[in-house]
Design an enzyme around this catalytic site. Structure first.
Site, PDB file in Angstrom:
ATOM      1  N   ARG A  56       0.845  -1.196   0.000  1.00  0.00           N
ATOM      2  CA  ARG A  56       0.000   0.000   0.000  1.00  0.00           C
ATOM      3  C   ARG A  56       0.881   1.247   0.000  1.00  0.00           C
ATOM      4  O   ARG A  56       1.971   1.264   0.553  1.00  0.00           O
ATOM      5  CB  ARG A  56      -0.891   0.022   1.239  1.00  0.00           C
ATOM      6  CG  ARG A  56      -2.149  -0.820   1.130  1.00  0.00           C
ATOM      7  CD  ARG A  56      -3.018  -0.641   2.346  1.00  0.00           C
ATOM      8  NE  ARG A  56      -2.360  -1.081   3.554  1.00  0.00           N
ATOM      9  CZ  ARG A  56      -1.849  -0.289   4.477  1.00  0.00           C
ATOM     10  NH1 ARG A  56      -1.936   1.027   4.364  1.00  0.00           N
ATOM     11  NH2 ARG A  56      -1.268  -0.789   5.544  1.00  0.00           N
ATOM     12  N   TYR A  82      -1.442  -3.656  -7.125  1.00  0.00           N
ATOM     13  CA  TYR A  82      -1.177  -4.507  -5.961  1.00  0.00           C
ATOM     14  C   TYR A  82      -2.123  -4.307  -4.785  1.00  0.00           C
ATOM     15  O   TYR A  82      -2.343  -3.174  -4.334  1.00  0.00           O
ATOM     16  CB  TYR A  82       0.258  -4.264  -5.463  1.00  0.00           C
ATOM     17  CG  TYR A  82       0.707  -5.340  -4.493  1.00  0.00           C
ATOM     18  CD1 TYR A  82       1.009  -6.614  -4.959  1.00  0.00           C
ATOM     19  CD2 TYR A  82       0.773  -5.103  -3.137  1.00  0.00           C
ATOM     20  CE1 TYR A  82       1.387  -7.620  -4.090  1.00  0.00           C
ATOM     21  CE2 TYR A  82       1.160  -6.102  -2.247  1.00  0.00           C
ATOM     22  CZ  TYR A  82       1.467  -7.367  -2.739  1.00  0.00           C
ATOM     23  OH  TYR A  82       1.832  -8.353  -1.879  1.00  0.00           O
ATOM     24  N   LYS A 124      -9.632  -2.263   1.702  1.00  0.00           N
ATOM     25  CA  LYS A 124      -9.336  -1.100   2.545  1.00  0.00           C
ATOM     26  C   LYS A 124     -10.126   0.122   2.064  1.00  0.00           C
ATOM     27  O   LYS A 124     -10.561   0.945   2.866  1.00  0.00           O
ATOM     28  CB  LYS A 124      -7.843  -0.794   2.544  1.00  0.00           C
ATOM     29  CG  LYS A 124      -6.971  -1.990   2.901  1.00  0.00           C
ATOM     30  CD  LYS A 124      -7.180  -2.456   4.316  1.00  0.00           C
ATOM     31  CE  LYS A 124      -6.279  -3.663   4.593  1.00  0.00           C
ATOM     32  NZ  LYS A 124      -6.247  -4.111   5.955  1.00  0.00           N
ATOM     33  N   HIS A 126     -10.883  -2.169  11.450  1.00  0.00           N
ATOM     34  CA  HIS A 126      -9.776  -2.994  10.965  1.00  0.00           C
ATOM     35  C   HIS A 126      -9.524  -4.120  11.975  1.00  0.00           C
ATOM     36  O   HIS A 126      -8.532  -4.110  12.702  1.00  0.00           O
ATOM     37  CB  HIS A 126      -8.534  -2.100  10.820  1.00  0.00           C
ATOM     38  CG  HIS A 126      -7.391  -2.740  10.097  1.00  0.00           C
ATOM     39  ND1 HIS A 126      -6.103  -2.277  10.234  1.00  0.00           N
ATOM     40  CD2 HIS A 126      -7.322  -3.785   9.231  1.00  0.00           C
ATOM     41  CE1 HIS A 126      -5.294  -3.015   9.491  1.00  0.00           C
ATOM     42  NE2 HIS A 126      -6.010  -3.932   8.875  1.00  0.00           N
ATOM     43  N   SER A 155      -1.490  -3.397  10.280  1.00  0.00           N
ATOM     44  CA  SER A 155      -1.095  -4.299   9.203  1.00  0.00           C
ATOM     45  C   SER A 155       0.152  -5.100   9.585  1.00  0.00           C
ATOM     46  O   SER A 155       1.103  -4.551  10.139  1.00  0.00           O
ATOM     47  CB  SER A 155      -0.811  -3.491   7.935  1.00  0.00           C
ATOM     48  OG  SER A 155      -1.968  -2.779   7.567  1.00  0.00           O
ATOM     49  N   CYS A 206       0.583  -7.304  11.886  1.00  0.00           N
ATOM     50  CA  CYS A 206       0.811  -7.432  13.334  1.00  0.00           C
ATOM     51  C   CYS A 206       0.057  -8.614  13.936  1.00  0.00           C
ATOM     52  O   CYS A 206      -0.139  -8.671  15.150  1.00  0.00           O
ATOM     53  CB  CYS A 206       0.433  -6.142  14.041  1.00  0.00           C
ATOM     54  SG  CYS A 206       1.594  -4.815  13.691  1.00  0.00           S
ATOM     55  N   ASP A 243      -9.561  -9.623   8.985  1.00  0.00           N
ATOM     56  CA  ASP A 243      -9.048  -8.285   8.677  1.00  0.00           C
ATOM     57  C   ASP A 243     -10.039  -7.156   8.941  1.00  0.00           C
ATOM     58  O   ASP A 243      -9.634  -6.083   9.368  1.00  0.00           O
ATOM     59  CB  ASP A 243      -8.614  -8.239   7.201  1.00  0.00           C
ATOM     60  CG  ASP A 243      -7.702  -7.062   6.873  1.00  0.00           C
ATOM     61  OD1 ASP A 243      -6.779  -6.789   7.666  1.00  0.00           O
ATOM     62  OD2 ASP A 243      -7.908  -6.412   5.841  1.00  0.00           O
ATOM     63  N   ARG A 297       1.969 -12.050  -0.557  1.00  0.00           N
ATOM     64  CA  ARG A 297       0.632 -12.335  -0.027  1.00  0.00           C
ATOM     65  C   ARG A 297       0.009 -13.553  -0.686  1.00  0.00           C
ATOM     66  O   ARG A 297       0.294 -13.875  -1.835  1.00  0.00           O
ATOM     67  CB  ARG A 297      -0.288 -11.133  -0.287  1.00  0.00           C
ATOM     68  CG  ARG A 297       0.142  -9.849   0.424  1.00  0.00           C
ATOM     69  CD  ARG A 297      -0.600  -9.646   1.704  1.00  0.00           C
ATOM     70  NE  ARG A 297      -0.030  -8.614   2.553  1.00  0.00           N
ATOM     71  CZ  ARG A 297      -0.601  -8.216   3.695  1.00  0.00           C
ATOM     72  NH1 ARG A 297      -1.741  -8.742   4.094  1.00  0.00           N
ATOM     73  NH2 ARG A 297      -0.023  -7.304   4.437  1.00  0.00           N
TER      74      ARG A 297
HETATM   75  P1  GTP Z   1      -2.340  -7.726   7.481  1.00  0.00           P
HETATM   76  O1  GTP Z   1      -2.880  -8.802   6.609  1.00  0.00           O
HETATM   77  O2  GTP Z   1      -1.298  -6.884   6.844  1.00  0.00           O
HETATM   78  O3  GTP Z   1      -3.400  -6.879   8.065  1.00  0.00           O
HETATM   79  O4  GTP Z   1      -1.509  -8.473   8.666  1.00  0.00           O
HETATM   80  P2  GTP Z   1      -2.061  -9.295   9.913  1.00  0.00           P
HETATM   81  O5  GTP Z   1      -2.384  -8.363  10.999  1.00  0.00           O
HETATM   82  O6  GTP Z   1      -3.102 -10.240   9.467  1.00  0.00           O
HETATM   83  O7  GTP Z   1      -0.749 -10.094  10.371  1.00  0.00           O
HETATM   84  P3  GTP Z   1      -0.360 -11.636  10.185  1.00  0.00           P
HETATM   85  O8  GTP Z   1      -1.191 -12.544  11.033  1.00  0.00           O
HETATM   86  O9  GTP Z   1      -0.282 -11.949   8.753  1.00  0.00           O
HETATM   87  O10 GTP Z   1       1.108 -11.629  10.792  1.00  0.00           O
HETATM   88  C1  GTP Z   1       2.093 -10.764  10.308  1.00  0.00           C
HETATM   89  C2  GTP Z   1       3.459 -11.185  10.741  1.00  0.00           C
HETATM   90  O11 GTP Z   1       3.515 -11.241  12.169  1.00  0.00           O
HETATM   91  C3  GTP Z   1       3.860 -12.562  10.233  1.00  0.00           C
HETATM   92  O12 GTP Z   1       5.195 -12.534   9.851  1.00  0.00           O
HETATM   93  C4  GTP Z   1       3.656 -13.460  11.428  1.00  0.00           C
HETATM   94  O13 GTP Z   1       4.527 -14.548  11.406  1.00  0.00           O
HETATM   95  C5  GTP Z   1       3.932 -12.520  12.605  1.00  0.00           C
HETATM   96  N1  GTP Z   1       3.139 -12.898  13.804  1.00  0.00           N
HETATM   97  C6  GTP Z   1       1.815 -13.131  13.847  1.00  0.00           C
HETATM   98  N2  GTP Z   1       1.416 -13.495  15.091  1.00  0.00           N
HETATM   99  C7  GTP Z   1       2.536 -13.486  15.853  1.00  0.00           C
HETATM  100  C8  GTP Z   1       2.780 -13.772  17.238  1.00  0.00           C
HETATM  101  O14 GTP Z   1       1.897 -14.112  18.013  1.00  0.00           O
HETATM  102  N3  GTP Z   1       4.084 -13.630  17.659  1.00  0.00           N
HETATM  103  C9  GTP Z   1       5.084 -13.259  16.815  1.00  0.00           C
HETATM  104  N4  GTP Z   1       6.315 -13.149  17.316  1.00  0.00           N
HETATM  105  N5  GTP Z   1       4.882 -12.994  15.506  1.00  0.00           N
HETATM  106  C10 GTP Z   1       3.629 -13.106  15.035  1.00  0.00           C
HETATM  107  C1  SPV Z   2      -2.903  -4.317   5.190  1.00  0.00           C
HETATM  108  O1  SPV Z   2      -1.935  -3.652   4.831  1.00  0.00           O
HETATM  109  O2  SPV Z   2      -3.504  -4.099   6.265  1.00  0.00           O
HETATM  110  C2  SPV Z   2      -3.364  -5.444   4.354  1.00  0.00           C
HETATM  111  C3  SPV Z   2      -2.764  -5.569   3.041  1.00  0.00           C
HETATM  112  O3  SPV Z   2      -4.244  -6.207   4.727  1.00  0.00           O
HETATM  113  S1  SPV Z   2      -3.545  -4.580   1.886  1.00  0.00           S
HETATM  114  O4  SPV Z   2      -4.786  -5.240   1.479  1.00  0.00           O
HETATM  115  O5  SPV Z   2      -2.617  -4.446   0.775  1.00  0.00           O
HETATM  116  O6  SPV Z   2      -3.861  -3.290   2.454  1.00  0.00           O
HETATM  117 MN    MN Z   3      -3.974 -10.382   7.518  1.00  0.00          MN
END
Ligand code: GTP
Ligand code: SPV
Ligand code: MN
Length: 601
Positions: free
Chosen positions: A86, A216, A225, A245, A267, A269, A294, A385
């Site tokens: 983004r 993308y 979003k 979110h 994002s 996290c 999400d 992704r």
């Molecule tokens: P978006 O799709 O961008 O909104 O991200 P998200 O909030 O869905 O995060 P996602 O679950 O994909 O995790 C993002 C990154 O954080 C990845 O590299 C995971 O491996 C890492 N991660 C997720 N949960 C944990 C956790 O409990 N501990 C740690 N150390 N890392 C984590």
């Molecule tokens: C985020 O950045 O929170 C995502 C990826 O879930 S995107 O859909 O590209 O915004």
């Molecule tokens: Mn996600």
């Protein structure tokens, strides 16, 4: 110049799902006159259409078909290396006044912006196909559900939208013939994928989105979003609901008692991972199910908040996903998925940093270059992704499609903080919880372009996604709380606190169940907590840490409130609120003073 999206010529019976609604027809005609495409393809979402589009995408090298033995019916896409996340600096909220967009958004004047964008779109689809993608956001029978139409010249966007939304005939039918019905207009063109001509613009008053110059993710899947959060939050405030979110998960005890919680993390996290959590062995009989990973749309019913997930697929971070960290995600992406910007192995499989097993001896990296384990570059982009249908998720919640949504017992805020923030704590009440959300911060990630690892304030994880003035957004949160007779309890978590040597103190992933269990116990009113200046904290024996290899010192560090750190933290809260130029409601300014006063006691 080479046309990056040459037109396709579908056989008769494909691409002909023209809706009857005159407002849609007029709008498509207008965009057609402006962009001058070779032809118009009206999507219906059918299997036949899908097969045809996949075949065309492969023919154009937009998609690469993966080995059917390894990942059945799945494809790899490589985006332009200048276009991998983004772009917040090129994202605009175009309200009549700057005040309506508020201090946290880039604002630009609607008439000027339309005129600039129309200039860019002029003739932009010459030699291309203009796809019309009808879709709905939300379960078919939900009062919250919205209709959107996205015009795009990217076949990859069409195929992604088919996974991410309920796409095609269902939306055309739902909209019906009423030319005055509410629906979102989205226009997307790749142009020439040049960052200098990349703009993601929202016109909340017109329920319109125009996105140019990117191919993308959140920049171009306008349902996500752009509609579900930026336009969604604007509509939600006007119509008295919430667009957040947040992931939504169900958690069921061995006795069969079920709770739902929603959690807002910025994002990358941990939302997708938390939403698909598998409890550790010690929690035998406990089950976590996914409603959403999400976005949550929430409305008030009988004094409670009920949430639906408006999406129909997952657009998730690939690196770090493996059978240990997230088996349910691995199963979700094992077939019928699109992969973007991961590496391709010599046997037609996908690979990424953190995947199970040894890295391949040779692969082609996300840019299309040869890669070996000795390469300095990453094989997969850190923001690579997957796009996978929710139906692939083995723990999809049975009430995923329930129109009224699921009742939310707890709201969790959380960010990526190496220090200061304890593993978990609970707010004293709703207004204090809103304060926790409003002041939350996180270290930036690869999900957006720009520096990574910098602490920035990200209220309710909505900083890049709130479609109006953040002060009014805080007011909306406070007002919703006043309408709830049975409000969710509000918590803050931090899976990312680091100890000596910069290592994560908390194992995370499945073990986050231990924190979730404390949260559920708090909802039941059955577990202990200690009062601290920042909120209720679990006492040492209130968290179930059995069978976890974690020493006492680490637990102390995870739960520690360091007064010096908090002095700095509170100064940052104050600084952030002040930086917003007077829009923060007094009620939250007062919360700020009250925390400081509790520390002083
Ligand atoms: P978006 O799709 O961008 O909104 O991200 P998200 O909030 O869905 O995060 P996602 O679950 O994909 O995790 C993002 C990154 O954080 C990845 O590299 C995971 O491996 C890492 N991660 C997720 N949960 C944990 C956790 O409990 N501990 C740690 N150390 N890392 C984590
Ligand atoms: C985020 O950045 O929170 C995502 C990826 O879930 S995107 O859909 O590209 O915004
Ligand atoms: Mn996600």
């Amino acid at each position: 110049m080479k046309n990056i999206a040459p037109a396709i010529s579908p056989p008769s019976g494909i691409g002909e799902n023209k809706p009857a609604n005159q407002a849609v027809l007029d709008w498509v005609h207008e965009v057609e006159l402006l962009t001058k495409p070779e032809n118009v393809f009206w999507c219906d979402g059918s299997d036949r259409e899908h097969e045809y589009l996949l075949q065309e995408a492969v023919r154009q090298n937009v998609l690469f078909k993966l080995n059917d033995q390894k990942v059945p019916r799945s494809y790899l896409h490589r985006s332009n290396p200048n276009d991998v996340a983004r772009v917040e600096q090129f994202t605009f909220i175009c309200t009549p006044s700057k005040e309506e967009a508020g201090p946290t958004n880039n604002w630009s004047e609607p008439a000027e912006t339309y005129s600039k964008l129309h200039g860019l779109l002029k003739g932009a689809m010459r030699g291309r196909t203009l796809f019309v993608v009808p879709y709905i956001m939300g379960p078919p029978d939900s009062p919250l559900t919205k209709v959107g139409f996205e015009i795009t010249d990217s076949i990859y966007v069409v195929l992604s939208m088919r996974i991410m939304t309920r796409m095609g005939a269902i939306a055309v039918k739902r909209l019906g013939r009423d030319p005055a019905a509410e629906w979102n207009r989205g226009v997307h063109s790749l142009l020439d994928v040049d960052p200098a001509r990349r703009f993601i613009c929202h016109f909340p008053q017109d329920n319109t989105i125009i996105s140019v110059g990117s191919g993308y993710g959140g920049n171009v899947l306008l349902s996500k979003k752009c509609l579900a959060l930026r336009i969604g939050s604007y509509l939600a405030r006007k119509q008295g609901w919430m667009a957040e979110h947040m992931l939504i998960l169900g958690v069921e005890s061995p006795e069969g008692k079920k709770y739902y919680v929603a959690a807002a993390f910025p994002s990358a996290c941990g939302k997708t991972n938390f939403a698909m959590l598998i409890p550790p062995k010690h929690f035998a009989g406990w089950k976590v199910t996914t409603v959403g990973d999400d976005i949550a749309w929430m409305q008030i019913r009988d004094g409670r908040l009920f949430a639906v997930n408006p999406e129909n697929g997952y657009f998730g971070v690939v690196p770090g996903t493996n059978y240990k960290s997230n088996p349910n995600a691995m199963k979700s992406i094992a077939h019928d998925s699109l992969y973007t910007n991961v590496a391709l192995t010599d046997d037609g499989d996908v690979w990424w940093e953190g995947k199970d097993g040894a890295p391949p001896k040779h692969a082609v990296d996300w840019r299309g270059n040869d890669w070996t384990p000795d390469s300095k570059e990453k094989a997969a982009h850190p923001n690579s992704r997957f796009t996978a249908p929710v139906r692939n998720n083995p723990v999809l919640d049975p009430d995923f499609e329930k129109g009224e949504g699921v009742p939310i017992s707890a709201i969790i805020f959380g960010g990526r903080r190496s220090n200061t923030m304890p593993l978990v704590f609970q707010s004293f009440d709703w207004a204090h919880g809103v304060y926790l959300g409003a002041t939350m911060a996180s270290e930036t990630t690869a999900a957006a372009t720009g520096a990574v690892g910098q602490v920035r304030r990200d209220p309710m994880a909505m900083l890049p996604f709130c479609g109006y003035n953040i002060g009014d957004y805080f007011r909306h949160w406070l007002a919703i709380g006043k309408r709830l007779t049975n409000p969710p309890l509000i918590f803050n978590v931090n899976w990312f606190r680091k100890g000596e040597g910069g290592k994560f103190l908390w194992p995370g992933f499945g073990d986050n169940m231990r924190v979730l269990k404390w949260i559920i116990d708090r909802c039941e009113g059955s577990n202990g907590a200690l009062k601290s200046p920042i909120g209720w904290l679990p006492g040492l024996h209130d968290l179930d840490l059995a069978e976890l290899d974690l020493d006492h010192k680490s637990v102390d560090e995870l739960l520690e409130i360091d007064h010096e750190d908090w002095k700095k933290e509170l100064a940052e809260h104050k600084k952030f609120f002040d930086s917003l130029g007077g829009v923060v409601p007094d009620e939250l300014m007062k919360q700020c003073e009250e925390v400081a006063a509790r520390f002083a006691k």
